[in-house]
Design an enzyme around this catalytic site. Structure first.
Site, PDB file in Angstrom:
ATOM      1  N   GLY A   1       0.747  -1.287   0.022  1.00  0.00           N
ATOM      2  CA  GLY A   1      -0.024  -0.145   0.043  1.00  0.00           C
ATOM      3  C   GLY A   1       0.893   1.180   0.053  1.00  0.00           C
ATOM      4  O   GLY A   1       1.882   1.313   0.452  1.00  0.00           O
TER       5      GLY A   1
ATOM      6  N   ASP B   1       2.281  -1.165  11.776  1.00  0.00           N
ATOM      7  CA  ASP B   1       2.297  -2.327  12.373  1.00  0.00           C
ATOM      8  C   ASP B   1       3.741  -3.051  12.029  1.00  0.00           C
ATOM      9  O   ASP B   1       3.705  -4.366  12.120  1.00  0.00           O
ATOM     10  CB  ASP B   1       1.290  -3.215  11.983  1.00  0.00           C
ATOM     11  CG  ASP B   1       0.998  -3.473  10.601  1.00  0.00           C
ATOM     12  OD1 ASP B   1       1.740  -2.831   9.902  1.00  0.00           O
ATOM     13  OD2 ASP B   1       0.090  -4.218  10.119  1.00  0.00           O
TER      14      ASP B   1
ATOM     15  N   ARG C   1      -6.932  -3.434   9.545  1.00  0.00           N
ATOM     16  CA  ARG C   1      -7.490  -4.610   9.446  1.00  0.00           C
ATOM     17  C   ARG C   1      -6.982  -5.473  10.488  1.00  0.00           C
ATOM     18  O   ARG C   1      -7.764  -6.393  10.994  1.00  0.00           O
ATOM     19  CB  ARG C   1      -7.077  -5.213   7.874  1.00  0.00           C
ATOM     20  CG  ARG C   1      -8.230  -4.939   7.035  1.00  0.00           C
ATOM     21  CD  ARG C   1      -8.106  -5.869   5.838  1.00  0.00           C
ATOM     22  NE  ARG C   1      -6.548  -5.930   5.225  1.00  0.00           N
ATOM     23  CZ  ARG C   1      -6.016  -5.167   4.221  1.00  0.00           C
ATOM     24  NH1 ARG C   1      -6.805  -4.398   3.721  1.00  0.00           N
ATOM     25  NH2 ARG C   1      -4.718  -5.306   4.105  1.00  0.00           N
TER      26      ARG C   1
ATOM     27  N   ASP D   1      -0.233   1.961   8.413  1.00  0.00           N
ATOM     28  CA  ASP D   1      -0.522   1.063   9.816  1.00  0.00           C
ATOM     29  C   ASP D   1       0.086   1.000  10.968  1.00  0.00           C
ATOM     30  O   ASP D   1      -0.384   0.613  11.889  1.00  0.00           O
ATOM     31  CB  ASP D   1      -0.969  -0.436   9.371  1.00  0.00           C
ATOM     32  CG  ASP D   1      -2.108  -0.434   8.318  1.00  0.00           C
ATOM     33  OD1 ASP D   1      -3.186   0.248   8.453  1.00  0.00           O
ATOM     34  OD2 ASP D   1      -2.104  -1.285   7.297  1.00  0.00           O
TER      35      ASP D   1
ATOM     36  N   THR E   1       4.140   2.294   5.444  1.00  0.00           N
ATOM     37  CA  THR E   1       2.669   1.812   5.575  1.00  0.00           C
ATOM     38  C   THR E   1       2.105   2.766   6.716  1.00  0.00           C
ATOM     39  O   THR E   1       2.713   3.261   7.846  1.00  0.00           O
ATOM     40  CB  THR E   1       2.536   0.362   6.239  1.00  0.00           C
ATOM     41  OG1 THR E   1       1.270   0.182   6.589  1.00  0.00           O
ATOM     42  CG2 THR E   1       3.650  -0.026   7.269  1.00  0.00           C
TER      43      THR E   1
ATOM     44  N   ARG F   1       0.996  -4.762  -5.700  1.00  0.00           N
ATOM     45  CA  ARG F   1       1.132  -6.151  -5.290  1.00  0.00           C
ATOM     46  C   ARG F   1       1.135  -6.975  -6.457  1.00  0.00           C
ATOM     47  O   ARG F   1       0.451  -7.125  -7.270  1.00  0.00           O
ATOM     48  CB  ARG F   1      -0.201  -6.300  -4.416  1.00  0.00           C
ATOM     49  CG  ARG F   1      -0.623  -5.354  -3.385  1.00  0.00           C
ATOM     50  CD  ARG F   1      -1.526  -5.748  -2.353  1.00  0.00           C
ATOM     51  NE  ARG F   1      -2.211  -4.697  -1.622  1.00  0.00           N
ATOM     52  CZ  ARG F   1      -1.575  -4.130  -0.309  1.00  0.00           C
ATOM     53  NH1 ARG F   1      -0.592  -4.763   0.015  1.00  0.00           N
ATOM     54  NH2 ARG F   1      -2.016  -3.082   0.232  1.00  0.00           N
TER      55      ARG F   1
HETATM   56  P1  ATP Z   1       1.018  -3.306   3.368  1.00  0.00           P
HETATM   57  O1  ATP Z   1       1.373  -2.901   4.776  1.00  0.00           O
HETATM   58  O2  ATP Z   1       0.568  -1.983   2.720  1.00  0.00           O
HETATM   59  O3  ATP Z   1       0.090  -4.481   2.962  1.00  0.00           O
HETATM   60  P2  ATP Z   1       3.079  -5.152   2.383  1.00  0.00           P
HETATM   61  O4  ATP Z   1       4.380  -4.912   1.968  1.00  0.00           O
HETATM   62  O5  ATP Z   1       2.954  -6.010   3.531  1.00  0.00           O
HETATM   63  O6  ATP Z   1       2.394  -3.326   2.600  1.00  0.00           O
HETATM   64  P3  ATP Z   1       1.889  -7.265   0.705  1.00  0.00           P
HETATM   65  O7  ATP Z   1       0.948  -7.033  -0.696  1.00  0.00           O
HETATM   66  O8  ATP Z   1       1.692  -8.118   1.735  1.00  0.00           O
HETATM   67  O9  ATP Z   1       2.247  -5.672   1.263  1.00  0.00           O
HETATM   68  O10 ATP Z   1       3.282  -7.551   0.045  1.00  0.00           O
HETATM   69  C1  ATP Z   1       3.802  -6.579  -1.017  1.00  0.00           C
HETATM   70  C2  ATP Z   1       4.418  -7.466  -2.323  1.00  0.00           C
HETATM   71  O11 ATP Z   1       5.753  -8.289  -1.638  1.00  0.00           O
HETATM   72  C3  ATP Z   1       3.546  -8.553  -2.747  1.00  0.00           C
HETATM   73  O12 ATP Z   1       2.431  -8.189  -3.483  1.00  0.00           O
HETATM   74  C4  ATP Z   1       4.470  -9.604  -3.385  1.00  0.00           C
HETATM   75  O13 ATP Z   1       4.951  -9.206  -4.501  1.00  0.00           O
HETATM   76  C5  ATP Z   1       5.649  -9.556  -2.185  1.00  0.00           C
HETATM   77  N1  ATP Z   1       5.630 -10.649  -1.270  1.00  0.00           N
HETATM   78  C6  ATP Z   1       4.556 -10.696  -0.253  1.00  0.00           C
HETATM   79  N2  ATP Z   1       5.043 -11.897   0.464  1.00  0.00           N
HETATM   80  C7  ATP Z   1       5.800 -12.390  -0.300  1.00  0.00           C
HETATM   81  C8  ATP Z   1       6.191 -13.818  -0.204  1.00  0.00           C
HETATM   82  N3  ATP Z   1       6.094 -14.683   0.851  1.00  0.00           N
HETATM   83  N4  ATP Z   1       7.320 -14.244  -1.367  1.00  0.00           N
HETATM   84  C9  ATP Z   1       7.432 -13.329  -2.351  1.00  0.00           C
HETATM   85  N5  ATP Z   1       7.095 -12.097  -2.435  1.00  0.00           N
HETATM   86  C10 ATP Z   1       6.425 -11.856  -1.458  1.00  0.00           C
END
Ligand code: ATP
Length: 323
Positions: free
Chosen positions: A11, A130, A172, A128, A126, A72
């Site tokens: 995000g 978190d 969430r 959030d 982020t 994503r």
């Molecule tokens: P937010 O807190 O905004 O959700 P985030 O970085 O946790 O941010 P995610 O959508 O969970 O957001 O992860 C971003 C991207 O990282 C994913 O779309 C994917 O491309 C990559 N990613 C997440 N988990 C994995 C994994 N287990 N293996 C490889 N790539 C991953």
């Protein structure tokens, strides 16, 4: 380190542009080529990126969102996707990678690094908040300011009409935004995913603090165990006959807008520090902030642990509640 690539992922959050600007300018200061990748890991797979100049990051510190775009990427979760992504880095002779995002982004970078032995640094981006290993993530403070501005406005209409408002904020899985904005906006109650919501107790609280007052504000994190703001309103309504109950979902306005001074400062400091860490041959770290100090944490630990809000905030909100 001759060339450092960087991307924003997951995000978007206000302050990501300030981080990009700091990364580019710090690279150029040390005669390193900054290489921006568009739309997170999906852009890396599709080979979309470019060497960046001072002109590319001129006049961006004040804007929310991210000039690089974010995404994503399901493809990046596959070995084939990551192979293509690494080929792009390799073709462009990238020596190190900085990723700005959340837990998922850090997980993706860690796997890429383990498979290809490329140095990585993660910045917590982020709204959030978190993420383990930092007091503040990039974007959190701006989101708080957006929410309290909205709650102040809702309070005006709530007071005019003697209304009870359930205001839903993002979160969430985490109650950081709800807890911090409840305290900062003088809300009467707050419901977060980290604690069990007791509907009969909430009904009694509302009756008690609404007595003789013109308005009551309850902040609800979208992921509360009893549901979102409308779910909660629906559950308390049968027990609050004669009360004027409303709900308001703040939604995506919480992600956007010009970053606050705090977000600009931490993003700038973190971005610059990430480049310096790579220059010092450090890898597998996330950058954080504690008070005025920049800190680092093992990326593996940041992924494994979960940032948790300080529940003393909850006690303080209870203590200050009108009886
Ligand atoms: P937010 O807190 O905004 O959700 P985030 O970085 O946790 O941010 P995610 O959508 O969970 O957001 O992860 C971003 C991207 O990282 C994913 O779309 C994917 O491309 C990559 N990613 C997440 N988990 C994995 C994994 N287990 N293996 C490889 N790539 C991953």
């Amino acid at each position: 380190m001759k060339k450092i690539a960087f991307l924003t992922s997951g995000g978007d959050s206000p302050g990501m542009n300030a981080a990009i600007r700091a990364i580019v300018k710090t690279c150029l200061h040390y005669n390193i080529t900054p290489f921006g990748i568009y739309d997170g890991y999906q852009g890396m797979i599709e080979g979309r990126g470019k060497e960046m100049t001072y002109a590319d990051v001129d006049n961006i510190i004040q804007y929310g969102g991210t000039i690089l775009g974010t995404a994503r990427s399901a493809d990046f979760k596959t070995a084939e996707g990551r192979k293509r992504a690494y080929e792009f880095l390799n073709q462009n002779q990238v020596d190190g990678l900085i990723v700005v995002g959340g837990d998922g982004t850090f997980t993706g970078a860690t796997i890429l690094s383990q498979e290809n032995n490329i140095p990585i640094i993660g910045l917590p981006g982020t709204i959030d908040n978190d993420i383990y290993g930092t007091e503040y993530t990039i974007g959190f403070d701006t989101a708080l300011n957006t929410v309290i501005d909205a709650v102040d406005k809702i309070r005006d209409t709530a007071s005019s009409h003697h209304r009870i408002f359930f205001v839903e904020v993002m979160g969430r899985d985490a109650g950081f935004i709800a807890l911090h904005t409840a305290l900062a906006s003088g809300a009467d109650s707050v419901l977060i995913p980290e604690t069990i919501t007791d509907i009969p107790k909430l009904v009694e609280e509302i009756k008690s603090h609404n007595k003789g007052r013109r308005s009551t504000i309850i902040i609800v994190a979208e992921g509360d165990d009893e549901g979102n703001a409308l779910d909660i309103l629906t559950k308390v309504k049968p027990h609050l006959d004669g009360y004027d109950l409303r709900h308001s979902v703040l939604g995506h306005i919480q992600r956007g807008g010009s970053p606050s001074a705090l977000d600009r400062k931490i993003a700038t400091r973190m971005g610059s520090y990430a480049v310096e860490l790579l220059i010092q041959n450090k890898t597998g770290l996330t950058v954080g902030v504690r008070g005025e100090q920049l800190t680092t944490c093992q990326i593996s630990e940041a992924i494994k642990e979960h940032g948790a809000p300080d529940l003393a905030y909850l006690k303080l909100i209870e203590l200050l509640r009108t009886k």
